[in-house]
Design an enzyme around this catalytic site. Sequence first.
Site, PDB file in Angstrom:
ATOM      1  N   ASP A 282      33.035 -72.452 -38.621  1.00  0.00           N
ATOM      2  CA  ASP A 282      31.931 -71.496 -38.557  1.00  0.00           C
ATOM      3  C   ASP A 282      32.359 -70.192 -37.876  1.00  0.00           C
ATOM      4  O   ASP A 282      33.215 -70.207 -36.985  1.00  0.00           O
ATOM      5  CB  ASP A 282      30.767 -72.133 -37.784  1.00  0.00           C
ATOM      6  CG  ASP A 282      29.456 -71.400 -38.028  1.00  0.00           C
ATOM      7  OD1 ASP A 282      29.385 -70.557 -38.940  1.00  0.00           O
ATOM      8  OD2 ASP A 282      28.499 -71.676 -37.288  1.00  0.00           O
TER       9      ASP A 282
ATOM     10  N   ASN B  22      24.605 -73.773 -48.842  1.00  0.00           N
ATOM     11  CA  ASN B  22      25.213 -72.430 -48.845  1.00  0.00           C
ATOM     12  C   ASN B  22      24.962 -71.626 -50.123  1.00  0.00           C
ATOM     13  O   ASN B  22      25.183 -70.413 -50.151  1.00  0.00           O
ATOM     14  CB  ASN B  22      26.734 -72.496 -48.595  1.00  0.00           C
ATOM     15  CG  ASN B  22      27.101 -72.757 -47.147  1.00  0.00           C
ATOM     16  OD1 ASN B  22      28.170 -73.302 -46.859  1.00  0.00           O
ATOM     17  ND2 ASN B  22      26.240 -72.386 -46.208  1.00  0.00           N
TER      18      ASN B  22
HETATM   19  C1  FPP Z   1      30.935 -70.322 -41.911  1.00  0.00           C
HETATM   20  O1  FPP Z   1      30.988 -68.989 -41.456  1.00  0.00           O
HETATM   21  C2  FPP Z   1      31.913 -70.539 -42.921  1.00  0.00           C
HETATM   22  C3  FPP Z   1      31.639 -70.872 -44.202  1.00  0.00           C
HETATM   23  C4  FPP Z   1      30.287 -71.052 -44.742  1.00  0.00           C
HETATM   24  C5  FPP Z   1      32.701 -71.070 -45.161  1.00  0.00           C
HETATM   25  C6  FPP Z   1      33.991 -71.622 -44.653  1.00  0.00           C
HETATM   26  C7  FPP Z   1      35.003 -71.146 -45.608  1.00  0.00           C
HETATM   27  C8  FPP Z   1      36.247 -70.761 -45.328  1.00  0.00           C
HETATM   28  C9  FPP Z   1      36.843 -70.907 -43.987  1.00  0.00           C
HETATM   29  C10 FPP Z   1      37.106 -70.135 -46.365  1.00  0.00           C
HETATM   30  C11 FPP Z   1      37.358 -70.924 -47.607  1.00  0.00           C
HETATM   31  C12 FPP Z   1      37.780 -72.312 -47.365  1.00  0.00           C
HETATM   32  C13 FPP Z   1      38.940 -72.872 -47.790  1.00  0.00           C
HETATM   33  C14 FPP Z   1      39.186 -74.335 -47.607  1.00  0.00           C
HETATM   34  C15 FPP Z   1      40.008 -72.100 -48.455  1.00  0.00           C
HETATM   35  P1  FPP Z   1      29.663 -68.140 -41.549  1.00  0.00           P
HETATM   36  O2  FPP Z   1      29.744 -67.319 -42.771  1.00  0.00           O
HETATM   37  O3  FPP Z   1      28.471 -69.028 -41.469  1.00  0.00           O
HETATM   38  O4  FPP Z   1      29.815 -67.252 -40.292  1.00  0.00           O
HETATM   39  P2  FPP Z   1      28.653 -66.753 -39.348  1.00  0.00           P
HETATM   40  O5  FPP Z   1      28.086 -67.987 -38.686  1.00  0.00           O
HETATM   41  O6  FPP Z   1      29.383 -65.884 -38.399  1.00  0.00           O
HETATM   42  O7  FPP Z   1      27.668 -66.021 -40.188  1.00  0.00           O
END
Ligand code: FPP
Length: 229
Positions: free
Chosen positions: A15, A63
């Site tokens: 996250d 998501n």
């Molecule tokens: C949460 O950050 C992250 C995600 C919803 C996606 C996780 C994806 C990746 C790390 C990249 C792709 C994955 C792979 C395996 C190549 P957020 O967007 O919720 O961040 P925030 O809480 O700061 O808004």
Amino acid sequence: MSDLKIPSHVGIIMDGNGRWAEKRGKKRSYGHRVGSENVERVVEHAFKVGVKSLTLYAFSSENWARPKEEVDELMRLLKNYFKKFISKVLKNGVRLKVVGGRAELSDDLIKVIDECEDMSKDNTEHYLNIALNYGGRQEVVAVVNKLIGEGKAVTVDSISENLYTAASGEPDLIIRTGGEYRLSNFLLYQGAYSELYFTDVLWPDFDEIELDKAIDSFGKRKRRFGKVL
Ligand code: FPP
């Protein structure tokens, strides 16, 4: 890192990509891009220090409600990640499994996932499970329906044996980056006795040292599994 117990199966809720980018005046998608690069470094380090299985939460069933541009970018990054995985598969000994619903994914993404899974199916050195379009509740419902469809008894053990991550065993440790203290529908059933580790570090900044800290913390825990020891 001190010479402590290494968890066999680690789950990670990655996250904080969006906030990491916003702090730098960039679009959230940029954070996902840097976050996906970070996946490679953390996976490599985890396997190097002796973690057998990793389950990474890349995209939850919920998501899809994010802006289309962000969803498209995440799908693109995932596809790239899987393509890269294919080119390394023969030398890395890692078995890749994508866990979660397939129906909502695009045909070209499914194709590359199938290819990764097929090419790596005989690898046993490490297991890398990518939770994509995944929800812990949905997983339990799917498993129960499967058991019923096969005329099998629904028991604690029969559910466990049929979970998507069954080959990796239950996660010993679940890490969440980004400063929130919740599981967000991740590995709900198999995580019943997992040790939890929360850190404020945002996912793109979660490097080898941060992973070592989480593993060190795990090594100091006394796991009782509901018993008095
Ligand atoms: C949460 O950050 C992250 C995600 C919803 C996606 C996780 C994806 C990746 C790390 C990249 C792709 C994955 C792979 C395996 C190549 P957020 O967007 O919720 O961040 P925030 O809480 O700061 O808004």
